[in-house]
Design a protein around this motif. Structure first.
Motif, PDB file in Angstrom:
ATOM      1  N   LYS A 290      19.237  46.760 -62.187  1.00  0.00           N
ATOM      2  CA  LYS A 290      18.292  47.638 -62.864  1.00  0.00           C
ATOM      3  C   LYS A 290      17.175  46.801 -63.466  1.00  0.00           C
ATOM      4  O   LYS A 290      17.419  45.904 -64.271  1.00  0.00           O
ATOM      5  CB  LYS A 290      18.994  48.426 -63.981  1.00  0.00           C
TER       6      LYS A 290
ATOM      7  N   GLU B  22      23.467  46.021 -57.221  1.00  0.00           N
ATOM      8  CA  GLU B  22      22.272  46.711 -57.709  1.00  0.00           C
ATOM      9  C   GLU B  22      21.829  46.088 -59.026  1.00  0.00           C
ATOM     10  O   GLU B  22      22.644  45.762 -59.878  1.00  0.00           O
ATOM     11  CB  GLU B  22      22.577  48.195 -57.924  1.00  0.00           C
TER      12      GLU B  22
ATOM     13  N   ASN C 138      14.972  47.660 -65.545  1.00  0.00           N
ATOM     14  CA  ASN C 138      14.671  47.947 -66.940  1.00  0.00           C
ATOM     15  C   ASN C 138      15.837  47.608 -67.853  1.00  0.00           C
ATOM     16  O   ASN C 138      15.865  48.000 -69.006  1.00  0.00           O
ATOM     17  CB  ASN C 138      14.278  49.417 -67.128  1.00  0.00           C
ATOM     18  N   SER C 139      16.811  46.898 -67.349  1.00  0.00           N
ATOM     19  CA  SER C 139      17.976  46.570 -68.164  1.00  0.00           C
ATOM     20  C   SER C 139      17.668  45.392 -69.084  1.00  0.00           C
ATOM     21  O   SER C 139      16.692  44.666 -68.909  1.00  0.00           O
ATOM     22  CB  SER C 139      19.173  46.234 -67.267  1.00  0.00           C
TER      23      SER C 139
ATOM     24  N   ASN D  89      11.207  50.985 -64.038  1.00  0.00           N
ATOM     25  CA  ASN D  89      12.356  51.883 -64.013  1.00  0.00           C
ATOM     26  C   ASN D  89      13.072  51.880 -62.671  1.00  0.00           C
ATOM     27  O   ASN D  89      14.081  52.543 -62.503  1.00  0.00           O
ATOM     28  CB  ASN D  89      11.935  53.317 -64.344  1.00  0.00           C
ATOM     29  N   GLU D  90      12.550  51.167 -61.726  1.00  0.00           N
ATOM     30  CA  GLU D  90      13.212  51.112 -60.431  1.00  0.00           C
ATOM     31  C   GLU D  90      14.411  50.177 -60.491  1.00  0.00           C
ATOM     32  O   GLU D  90      14.555  49.372 -61.395  1.00  0.00           O
ATOM     33  CB  GLU D  90      12.237  50.607 -59.367  1.00  0.00           C
ATOM     34  N   SER D  91      15.214  50.303 -59.476  1.00  0.00           N
ATOM     35  CA  SER D  91      16.299  49.341 -59.355  1.00  0.00           C
ATOM     36  C   SER D  91      16.030  48.473 -58.134  1.00  0.00           C
ATOM     37  O   SER D  91      15.378  48.891 -57.184  1.00  0.00           O
ATOM     38  CB  SER D  91      17.643  50.049 -59.220  1.00  0.00           C
TER      39      SER D  91
ATOM     40  N   THR E   9      17.709  45.546 -55.309  1.00  0.00           N
ATOM     41  CA  THR E   9      18.951  45.146 -54.667  1.00  0.00           C
ATOM     42  C   THR E   9      19.072  43.635 -54.721  1.00  0.00           C
ATOM     43  O   THR E   9      18.184  42.927 -54.252  1.00  0.00           O
ATOM     44  CB  THR E   9      18.979  45.612 -53.199  1.00  0.00           C
TER      45      THR E   9
END
Ligand SMILES: [Zn+2]
Length: 76
Positions: free
Chosen positions: A30, A28, A32-33, A45-47, A49
């Motif tokens: 992120k 996964e 927004n990381s 803000n979604e993640s 794959t």
């Protein structure tokens, strides 16, 4: 222990773009990381794959709810 996974979107199996291999590791991601800000998109803000090719390591990144992964099945 990570095991090779197959992946598909709907009925379409996913093959590595680089080497054509069909087994992956899943991770996964992120969006927004730290380090991903350059996307700067509304869906930040979604993640996603990440599918990492088991053979060559090429990373395929998907934001797709229809994406599914499954364990390797025996050959018929
Ligand atoms: Zn590959």
């Amino acid at each position: 222990m990570a095991r090779p996974l197959h992946a598909a979107i709907g009925e379409r199996p996913i093959l590595c773009l680089m080497c054509g291999n069909n087994t992956f590791r899943e991770r996964e991601v992120k969006l927004n990381s730290t380090g991903m800000e350059f996307f700067n998109m509304a869906w930040a803000n979604e993640s996603a794959t990440g599918l990492i090719c088991w053979s060559c390591g090429h990373v395929h990144l998907f934001v797709n709810r229809d994406l599914r992964t499954y364990r390797q099945k025996r050959e018929h």
